[in-house]
Write an enzyme that holds these catalytic residues in place. Sequence first.
Site, PDB file in Angstrom:
ATOM      1  N   GLY A  83       0.107  -5.101   0.861  1.00  0.00           N
ATOM      2  CA  GLY A  83      -1.109  -5.030   0.062  1.00  0.00           C
ATOM      3  C   GLY A  83      -0.974  -5.688  -1.285  1.00  0.00           C
ATOM      4  O   GLY A  83      -1.955  -6.200  -1.840  1.00  0.00           O
ATOM      5  N   ALA A 128       0.844  -1.186   0.000  1.00  0.00           N
ATOM      6  CA  ALA A 128       0.000   0.000   0.000  1.00  0.00           C
ATOM      7  C   ALA A 128       0.887   1.246   0.000  1.00  0.00           C
ATOM      8  O   ALA A 128       2.081   1.178   0.291  1.00  0.00           O
ATOM      9  CB  ALA A 128      -0.914  -0.009   1.219  1.00  0.00           C
ATOM     10  N   GLU A 187      -1.674  -9.236  -0.719  1.00  0.00           N
ATOM     11  CA  GLU A 187      -3.096  -9.393  -0.433  1.00  0.00           C
ATOM     12  C   GLU A 187      -3.941  -9.291  -1.701  1.00  0.00           C
ATOM     13  O   GLU A 187      -4.889 -10.065  -1.886  1.00  0.00           O
ATOM     14  CB  GLU A 187      -3.527  -8.351   0.595  1.00  0.00           C
ATOM     15  CG  GLU A 187      -2.956  -8.632   1.982  1.00  0.00           C
ATOM     16  CD  GLU A 187      -3.199  -7.518   2.974  1.00  0.00           C
ATOM     17  OE1 GLU A 187      -3.716  -7.793   4.060  1.00  0.00           O
ATOM     18  OE2 GLU A 187      -2.851  -6.353   2.658  1.00  0.00           O
TER      19      GLU A 187
END
Length: 265
Positions: free
Chosen positions: A116, A73, A119
């Site tokens: 992220g 992220a 993910e």
Amino acid sequence: MSTSTAALTQYENILVDRHDAVAVVRLNRPKVLNALSPQLMAELTQAMAELDADPAIRAIVLTGSERAFAAGADIKEMADASLVEMVYRDMIGVWDRLRQVKKPLIAAVSGFALGGGCEVAMMCDFIVASETAVFGQPEINLGVIPGAGGTQRLTRLLGKSLAMDMILTGRNLKAPEALAHGLVSRVFPVESYLDEAIALAKDIASKGPMALRVAKEAVNKAFETSLTEGLEAERQRFYMLFATEDQKEGMRAFLDKRPPQFTGR
């Protein structure tokens, strides 16, 4: 890499191209290793919704660059945020829209897939990796934990021991280890991993669209529910497909010893 045949909507942070019945979505923030900013994720979920609704597209490949699928992220977006700001932003709610994609969605990962990025890759139906791929959830080093499913999906995919090891220490898995433990389904040389992912997506796209959709639903039931509930969901979907023209075509083609011509009806 295969040459695209037509461009779709233009975005600032992603690139979207067609390869026959396959769409390829590329994360495109190379200066920051495809860090997943709110703007990028908004564009990504918008593009996925568009492709999911397009009857000409039957499978989707999500990729980044050879150096990085996504290195996490965008920390600059979060470093000074308060709890209240994070709740109102609900950025994970936006990310979670990837789960709503009904068509087969393949992650083609090369280089870093961290935080992220890991993910998002796990939100896809399965992962094809290059030999240089590196997966990890290093959030513990930032004083936080994974927040977009890392603690849940990694544990389901790898088991408690290895997931706990990765999440508590922040250590990474390279492609061979990720393959050995079932995080990825296939590993290819870096120069061919994306072509291989597109070829795989084209093979999937040649199957019956309704069967693909309900097969994806059934496998996800196994991931999310009990065995009894999953078996019942599978059986219902199996019987349901006998109401489709593609079932009649697929079985008749098998008996006639010819390739089936699926229409999605």
